[in-house]
Design a protein around this motif. Structure first.
Motif: not given
Length: 401
Positions: A49-53, A55, A110, A345
């Motif tokens: 999720s969140g481009g790997g960060r 959210n 991460s 999603e």
């Protein structure tokens, strides 16, 4: 020789956000807990999720940001375990984070940090995490439940928590198992559909819009009819299949087949007034050139051609400028569908909230059976809201299961 039956207090099926949270809270109450998942790693949706960060929540969490047949159902859990409570947990774990637009909170590093925090907390609460173990059979056993897993083990538990999510992103292992369990125990379901998903166009329209693939523009997008209406001002992206980007993902939860969506691609801008002023200042410039000061160049060129605009502004009468204003600010288009569960999603719909206790998440008439997270008919907006529902509903069930 058959494996002996393992007797425990709580079996949580699903090692995602909601399931891990529930297992932690139940374990902290001194309950013996096993969290099962057929996947080889826990929290896979958290990880990507969140481009790997990740959210992981949103500062603006409130009932306005959730869709359900009963929008008030989520209030109890969300108020008792808030976004601020989860932020405190993240802070205690020493995970650095930052706020982005619209109250969205992301890890500085991460998303795996969130997964590790939850796994560590489950271990500290004496919970047992078992991966690569699907449920082959499930049945009532007196006042509790008996499960046989794919590795041949048998678990007897007094409380069963279903936290396997919905159908979205099947490549991550998503299934409709939660709905199968609900049907088995005669619990009603709200029709499910992909949500937070790109929308698609028919081939003819796609061909006309082909030059726009890859163009991004800030829009105000509207969709939905009757009491189901959504409006979002965020970015939109033209794709080879149709439309994507945050604004489109948001309204996909409100859109239904056969309906149109309306897009203002220059929100807050008087396009007619801007073009008329440009005409007075420099009528020799191309219409598309003037329009490109309001919207991206390729979009300006496509719109100008579609509306039959003349070569220069000097040759464009007011009615042409008004048509361009209408085309840019009130573009109404009818998608033919969405990209489906493959890229959705989340899943809209699920176990009907009328069948659940909003404080405990326990199924009415089925003592010891709980449903939490995405499996329930509660769906949040894009931007951390669905994770907060997972944390809150998992926490609520964990206090009582």
């Amino acid at each position: 020789m058959a494996e002996p039956v393992r007797n425990i207090d709580v079996c949580v099926v699903g090692a995602g956000a909601a399931g891990l949270m529930c297992g932690i809270e139940a374990g902290r109450r001194g309950r013996s807990v096993v969290v099962l998942d057929h996947a080889r790693a826990p929290g896979e949706k958290i990880r990507i999720s969140g481009g790997g960060r990740c959210n992981f929540t949103n500062l603006g969490v409130g009932p306005h940001a959730f869709l359900s047949s009963n929008p008030r159902f989520a209030l109890s859990a969300l108020r008792r375990y808030t976004q601020h409570d989860f932020v405190d947990r993240v802070n205690r774990a020493g995970i650095a984070w930052h706020e982005k637009t619209l109250g969205q909170l992301f890890c500085d590093g991460s998303a795996k940090q969130i997964v590790q925090m939850l796994v560590d907390d489950l271990r500290a609460a004496q919970g047992d995490l078992r991966l690569g173990a699907a449920v082959d059979t499930l049945e009532r056993d007196g006042e509790g439940f008996r499960l046989v897993t794919s590795d041949g083990r048998t678990i007897a538990c007094s409380s069963l928590v279903v936290a396997t999510g919905g159908k979205s992103i099947p490549k991550m292992g998503a299934t409709g198992w939660a709905y199968d369990v609900a049907r088995r125990f005669d619990l009603p379901l709200v029709e499910t559909r992909p949500a937070l998903v790109p929308l698609t166009f028919e081939p003819g329209l796609l061909e006309r819009l082909k030059p726009l693939a890859g163009v991004a523009v800030d829009v105000e997008a509207r969709a939905g009819e009757g009491g189901r209406k959504g409006a979002f001002r965020e970015a939109m992206l033209f794709t080879h299949r149709g439309l994507s980007g945050p604004a489109i993902l948001q309204i996909s939860s409100y859109w239904r087949e056969g309906e149109a969506i309306t897009l203002d691609m220059a929100p807050g801008v008087d396009v007619f007034g801007r073009l008329k002023s440009e005409r007075a200042d420099n009528g020799r410039q191309a219409v598309a050139t003037a329009l490109s000061r309001v919207v991206p160049k390729r979009l300006a060129e496509t719109m100008s051609t579609a509306e039959g605009a003349p070569a220069t502004l000097a040759d464009a009468p007011d009615k042409t400028l008004r048509r361009l204003d209408e085309a840019v600010r009130r573009w109404t288009v009818k998608p033919v569908g969405s990209e489906g569960y493959r890229t959705a999603e989340v899943t809209l719909g699920g176990v009907d909230t009328a069948a659940l206790d909003q404080k405990t998440m326990q199924a009415r008439g089925q003592p010891g059976l709980y449903f939490i997270g995405e499996a329930v008919d509660v769906t949040g907006w894009l931007g951390g809201y669905n994770f907060q529902w997972a944390w809150s509903s998992g926490w609520a069930a964990g206090q009582v299961c």
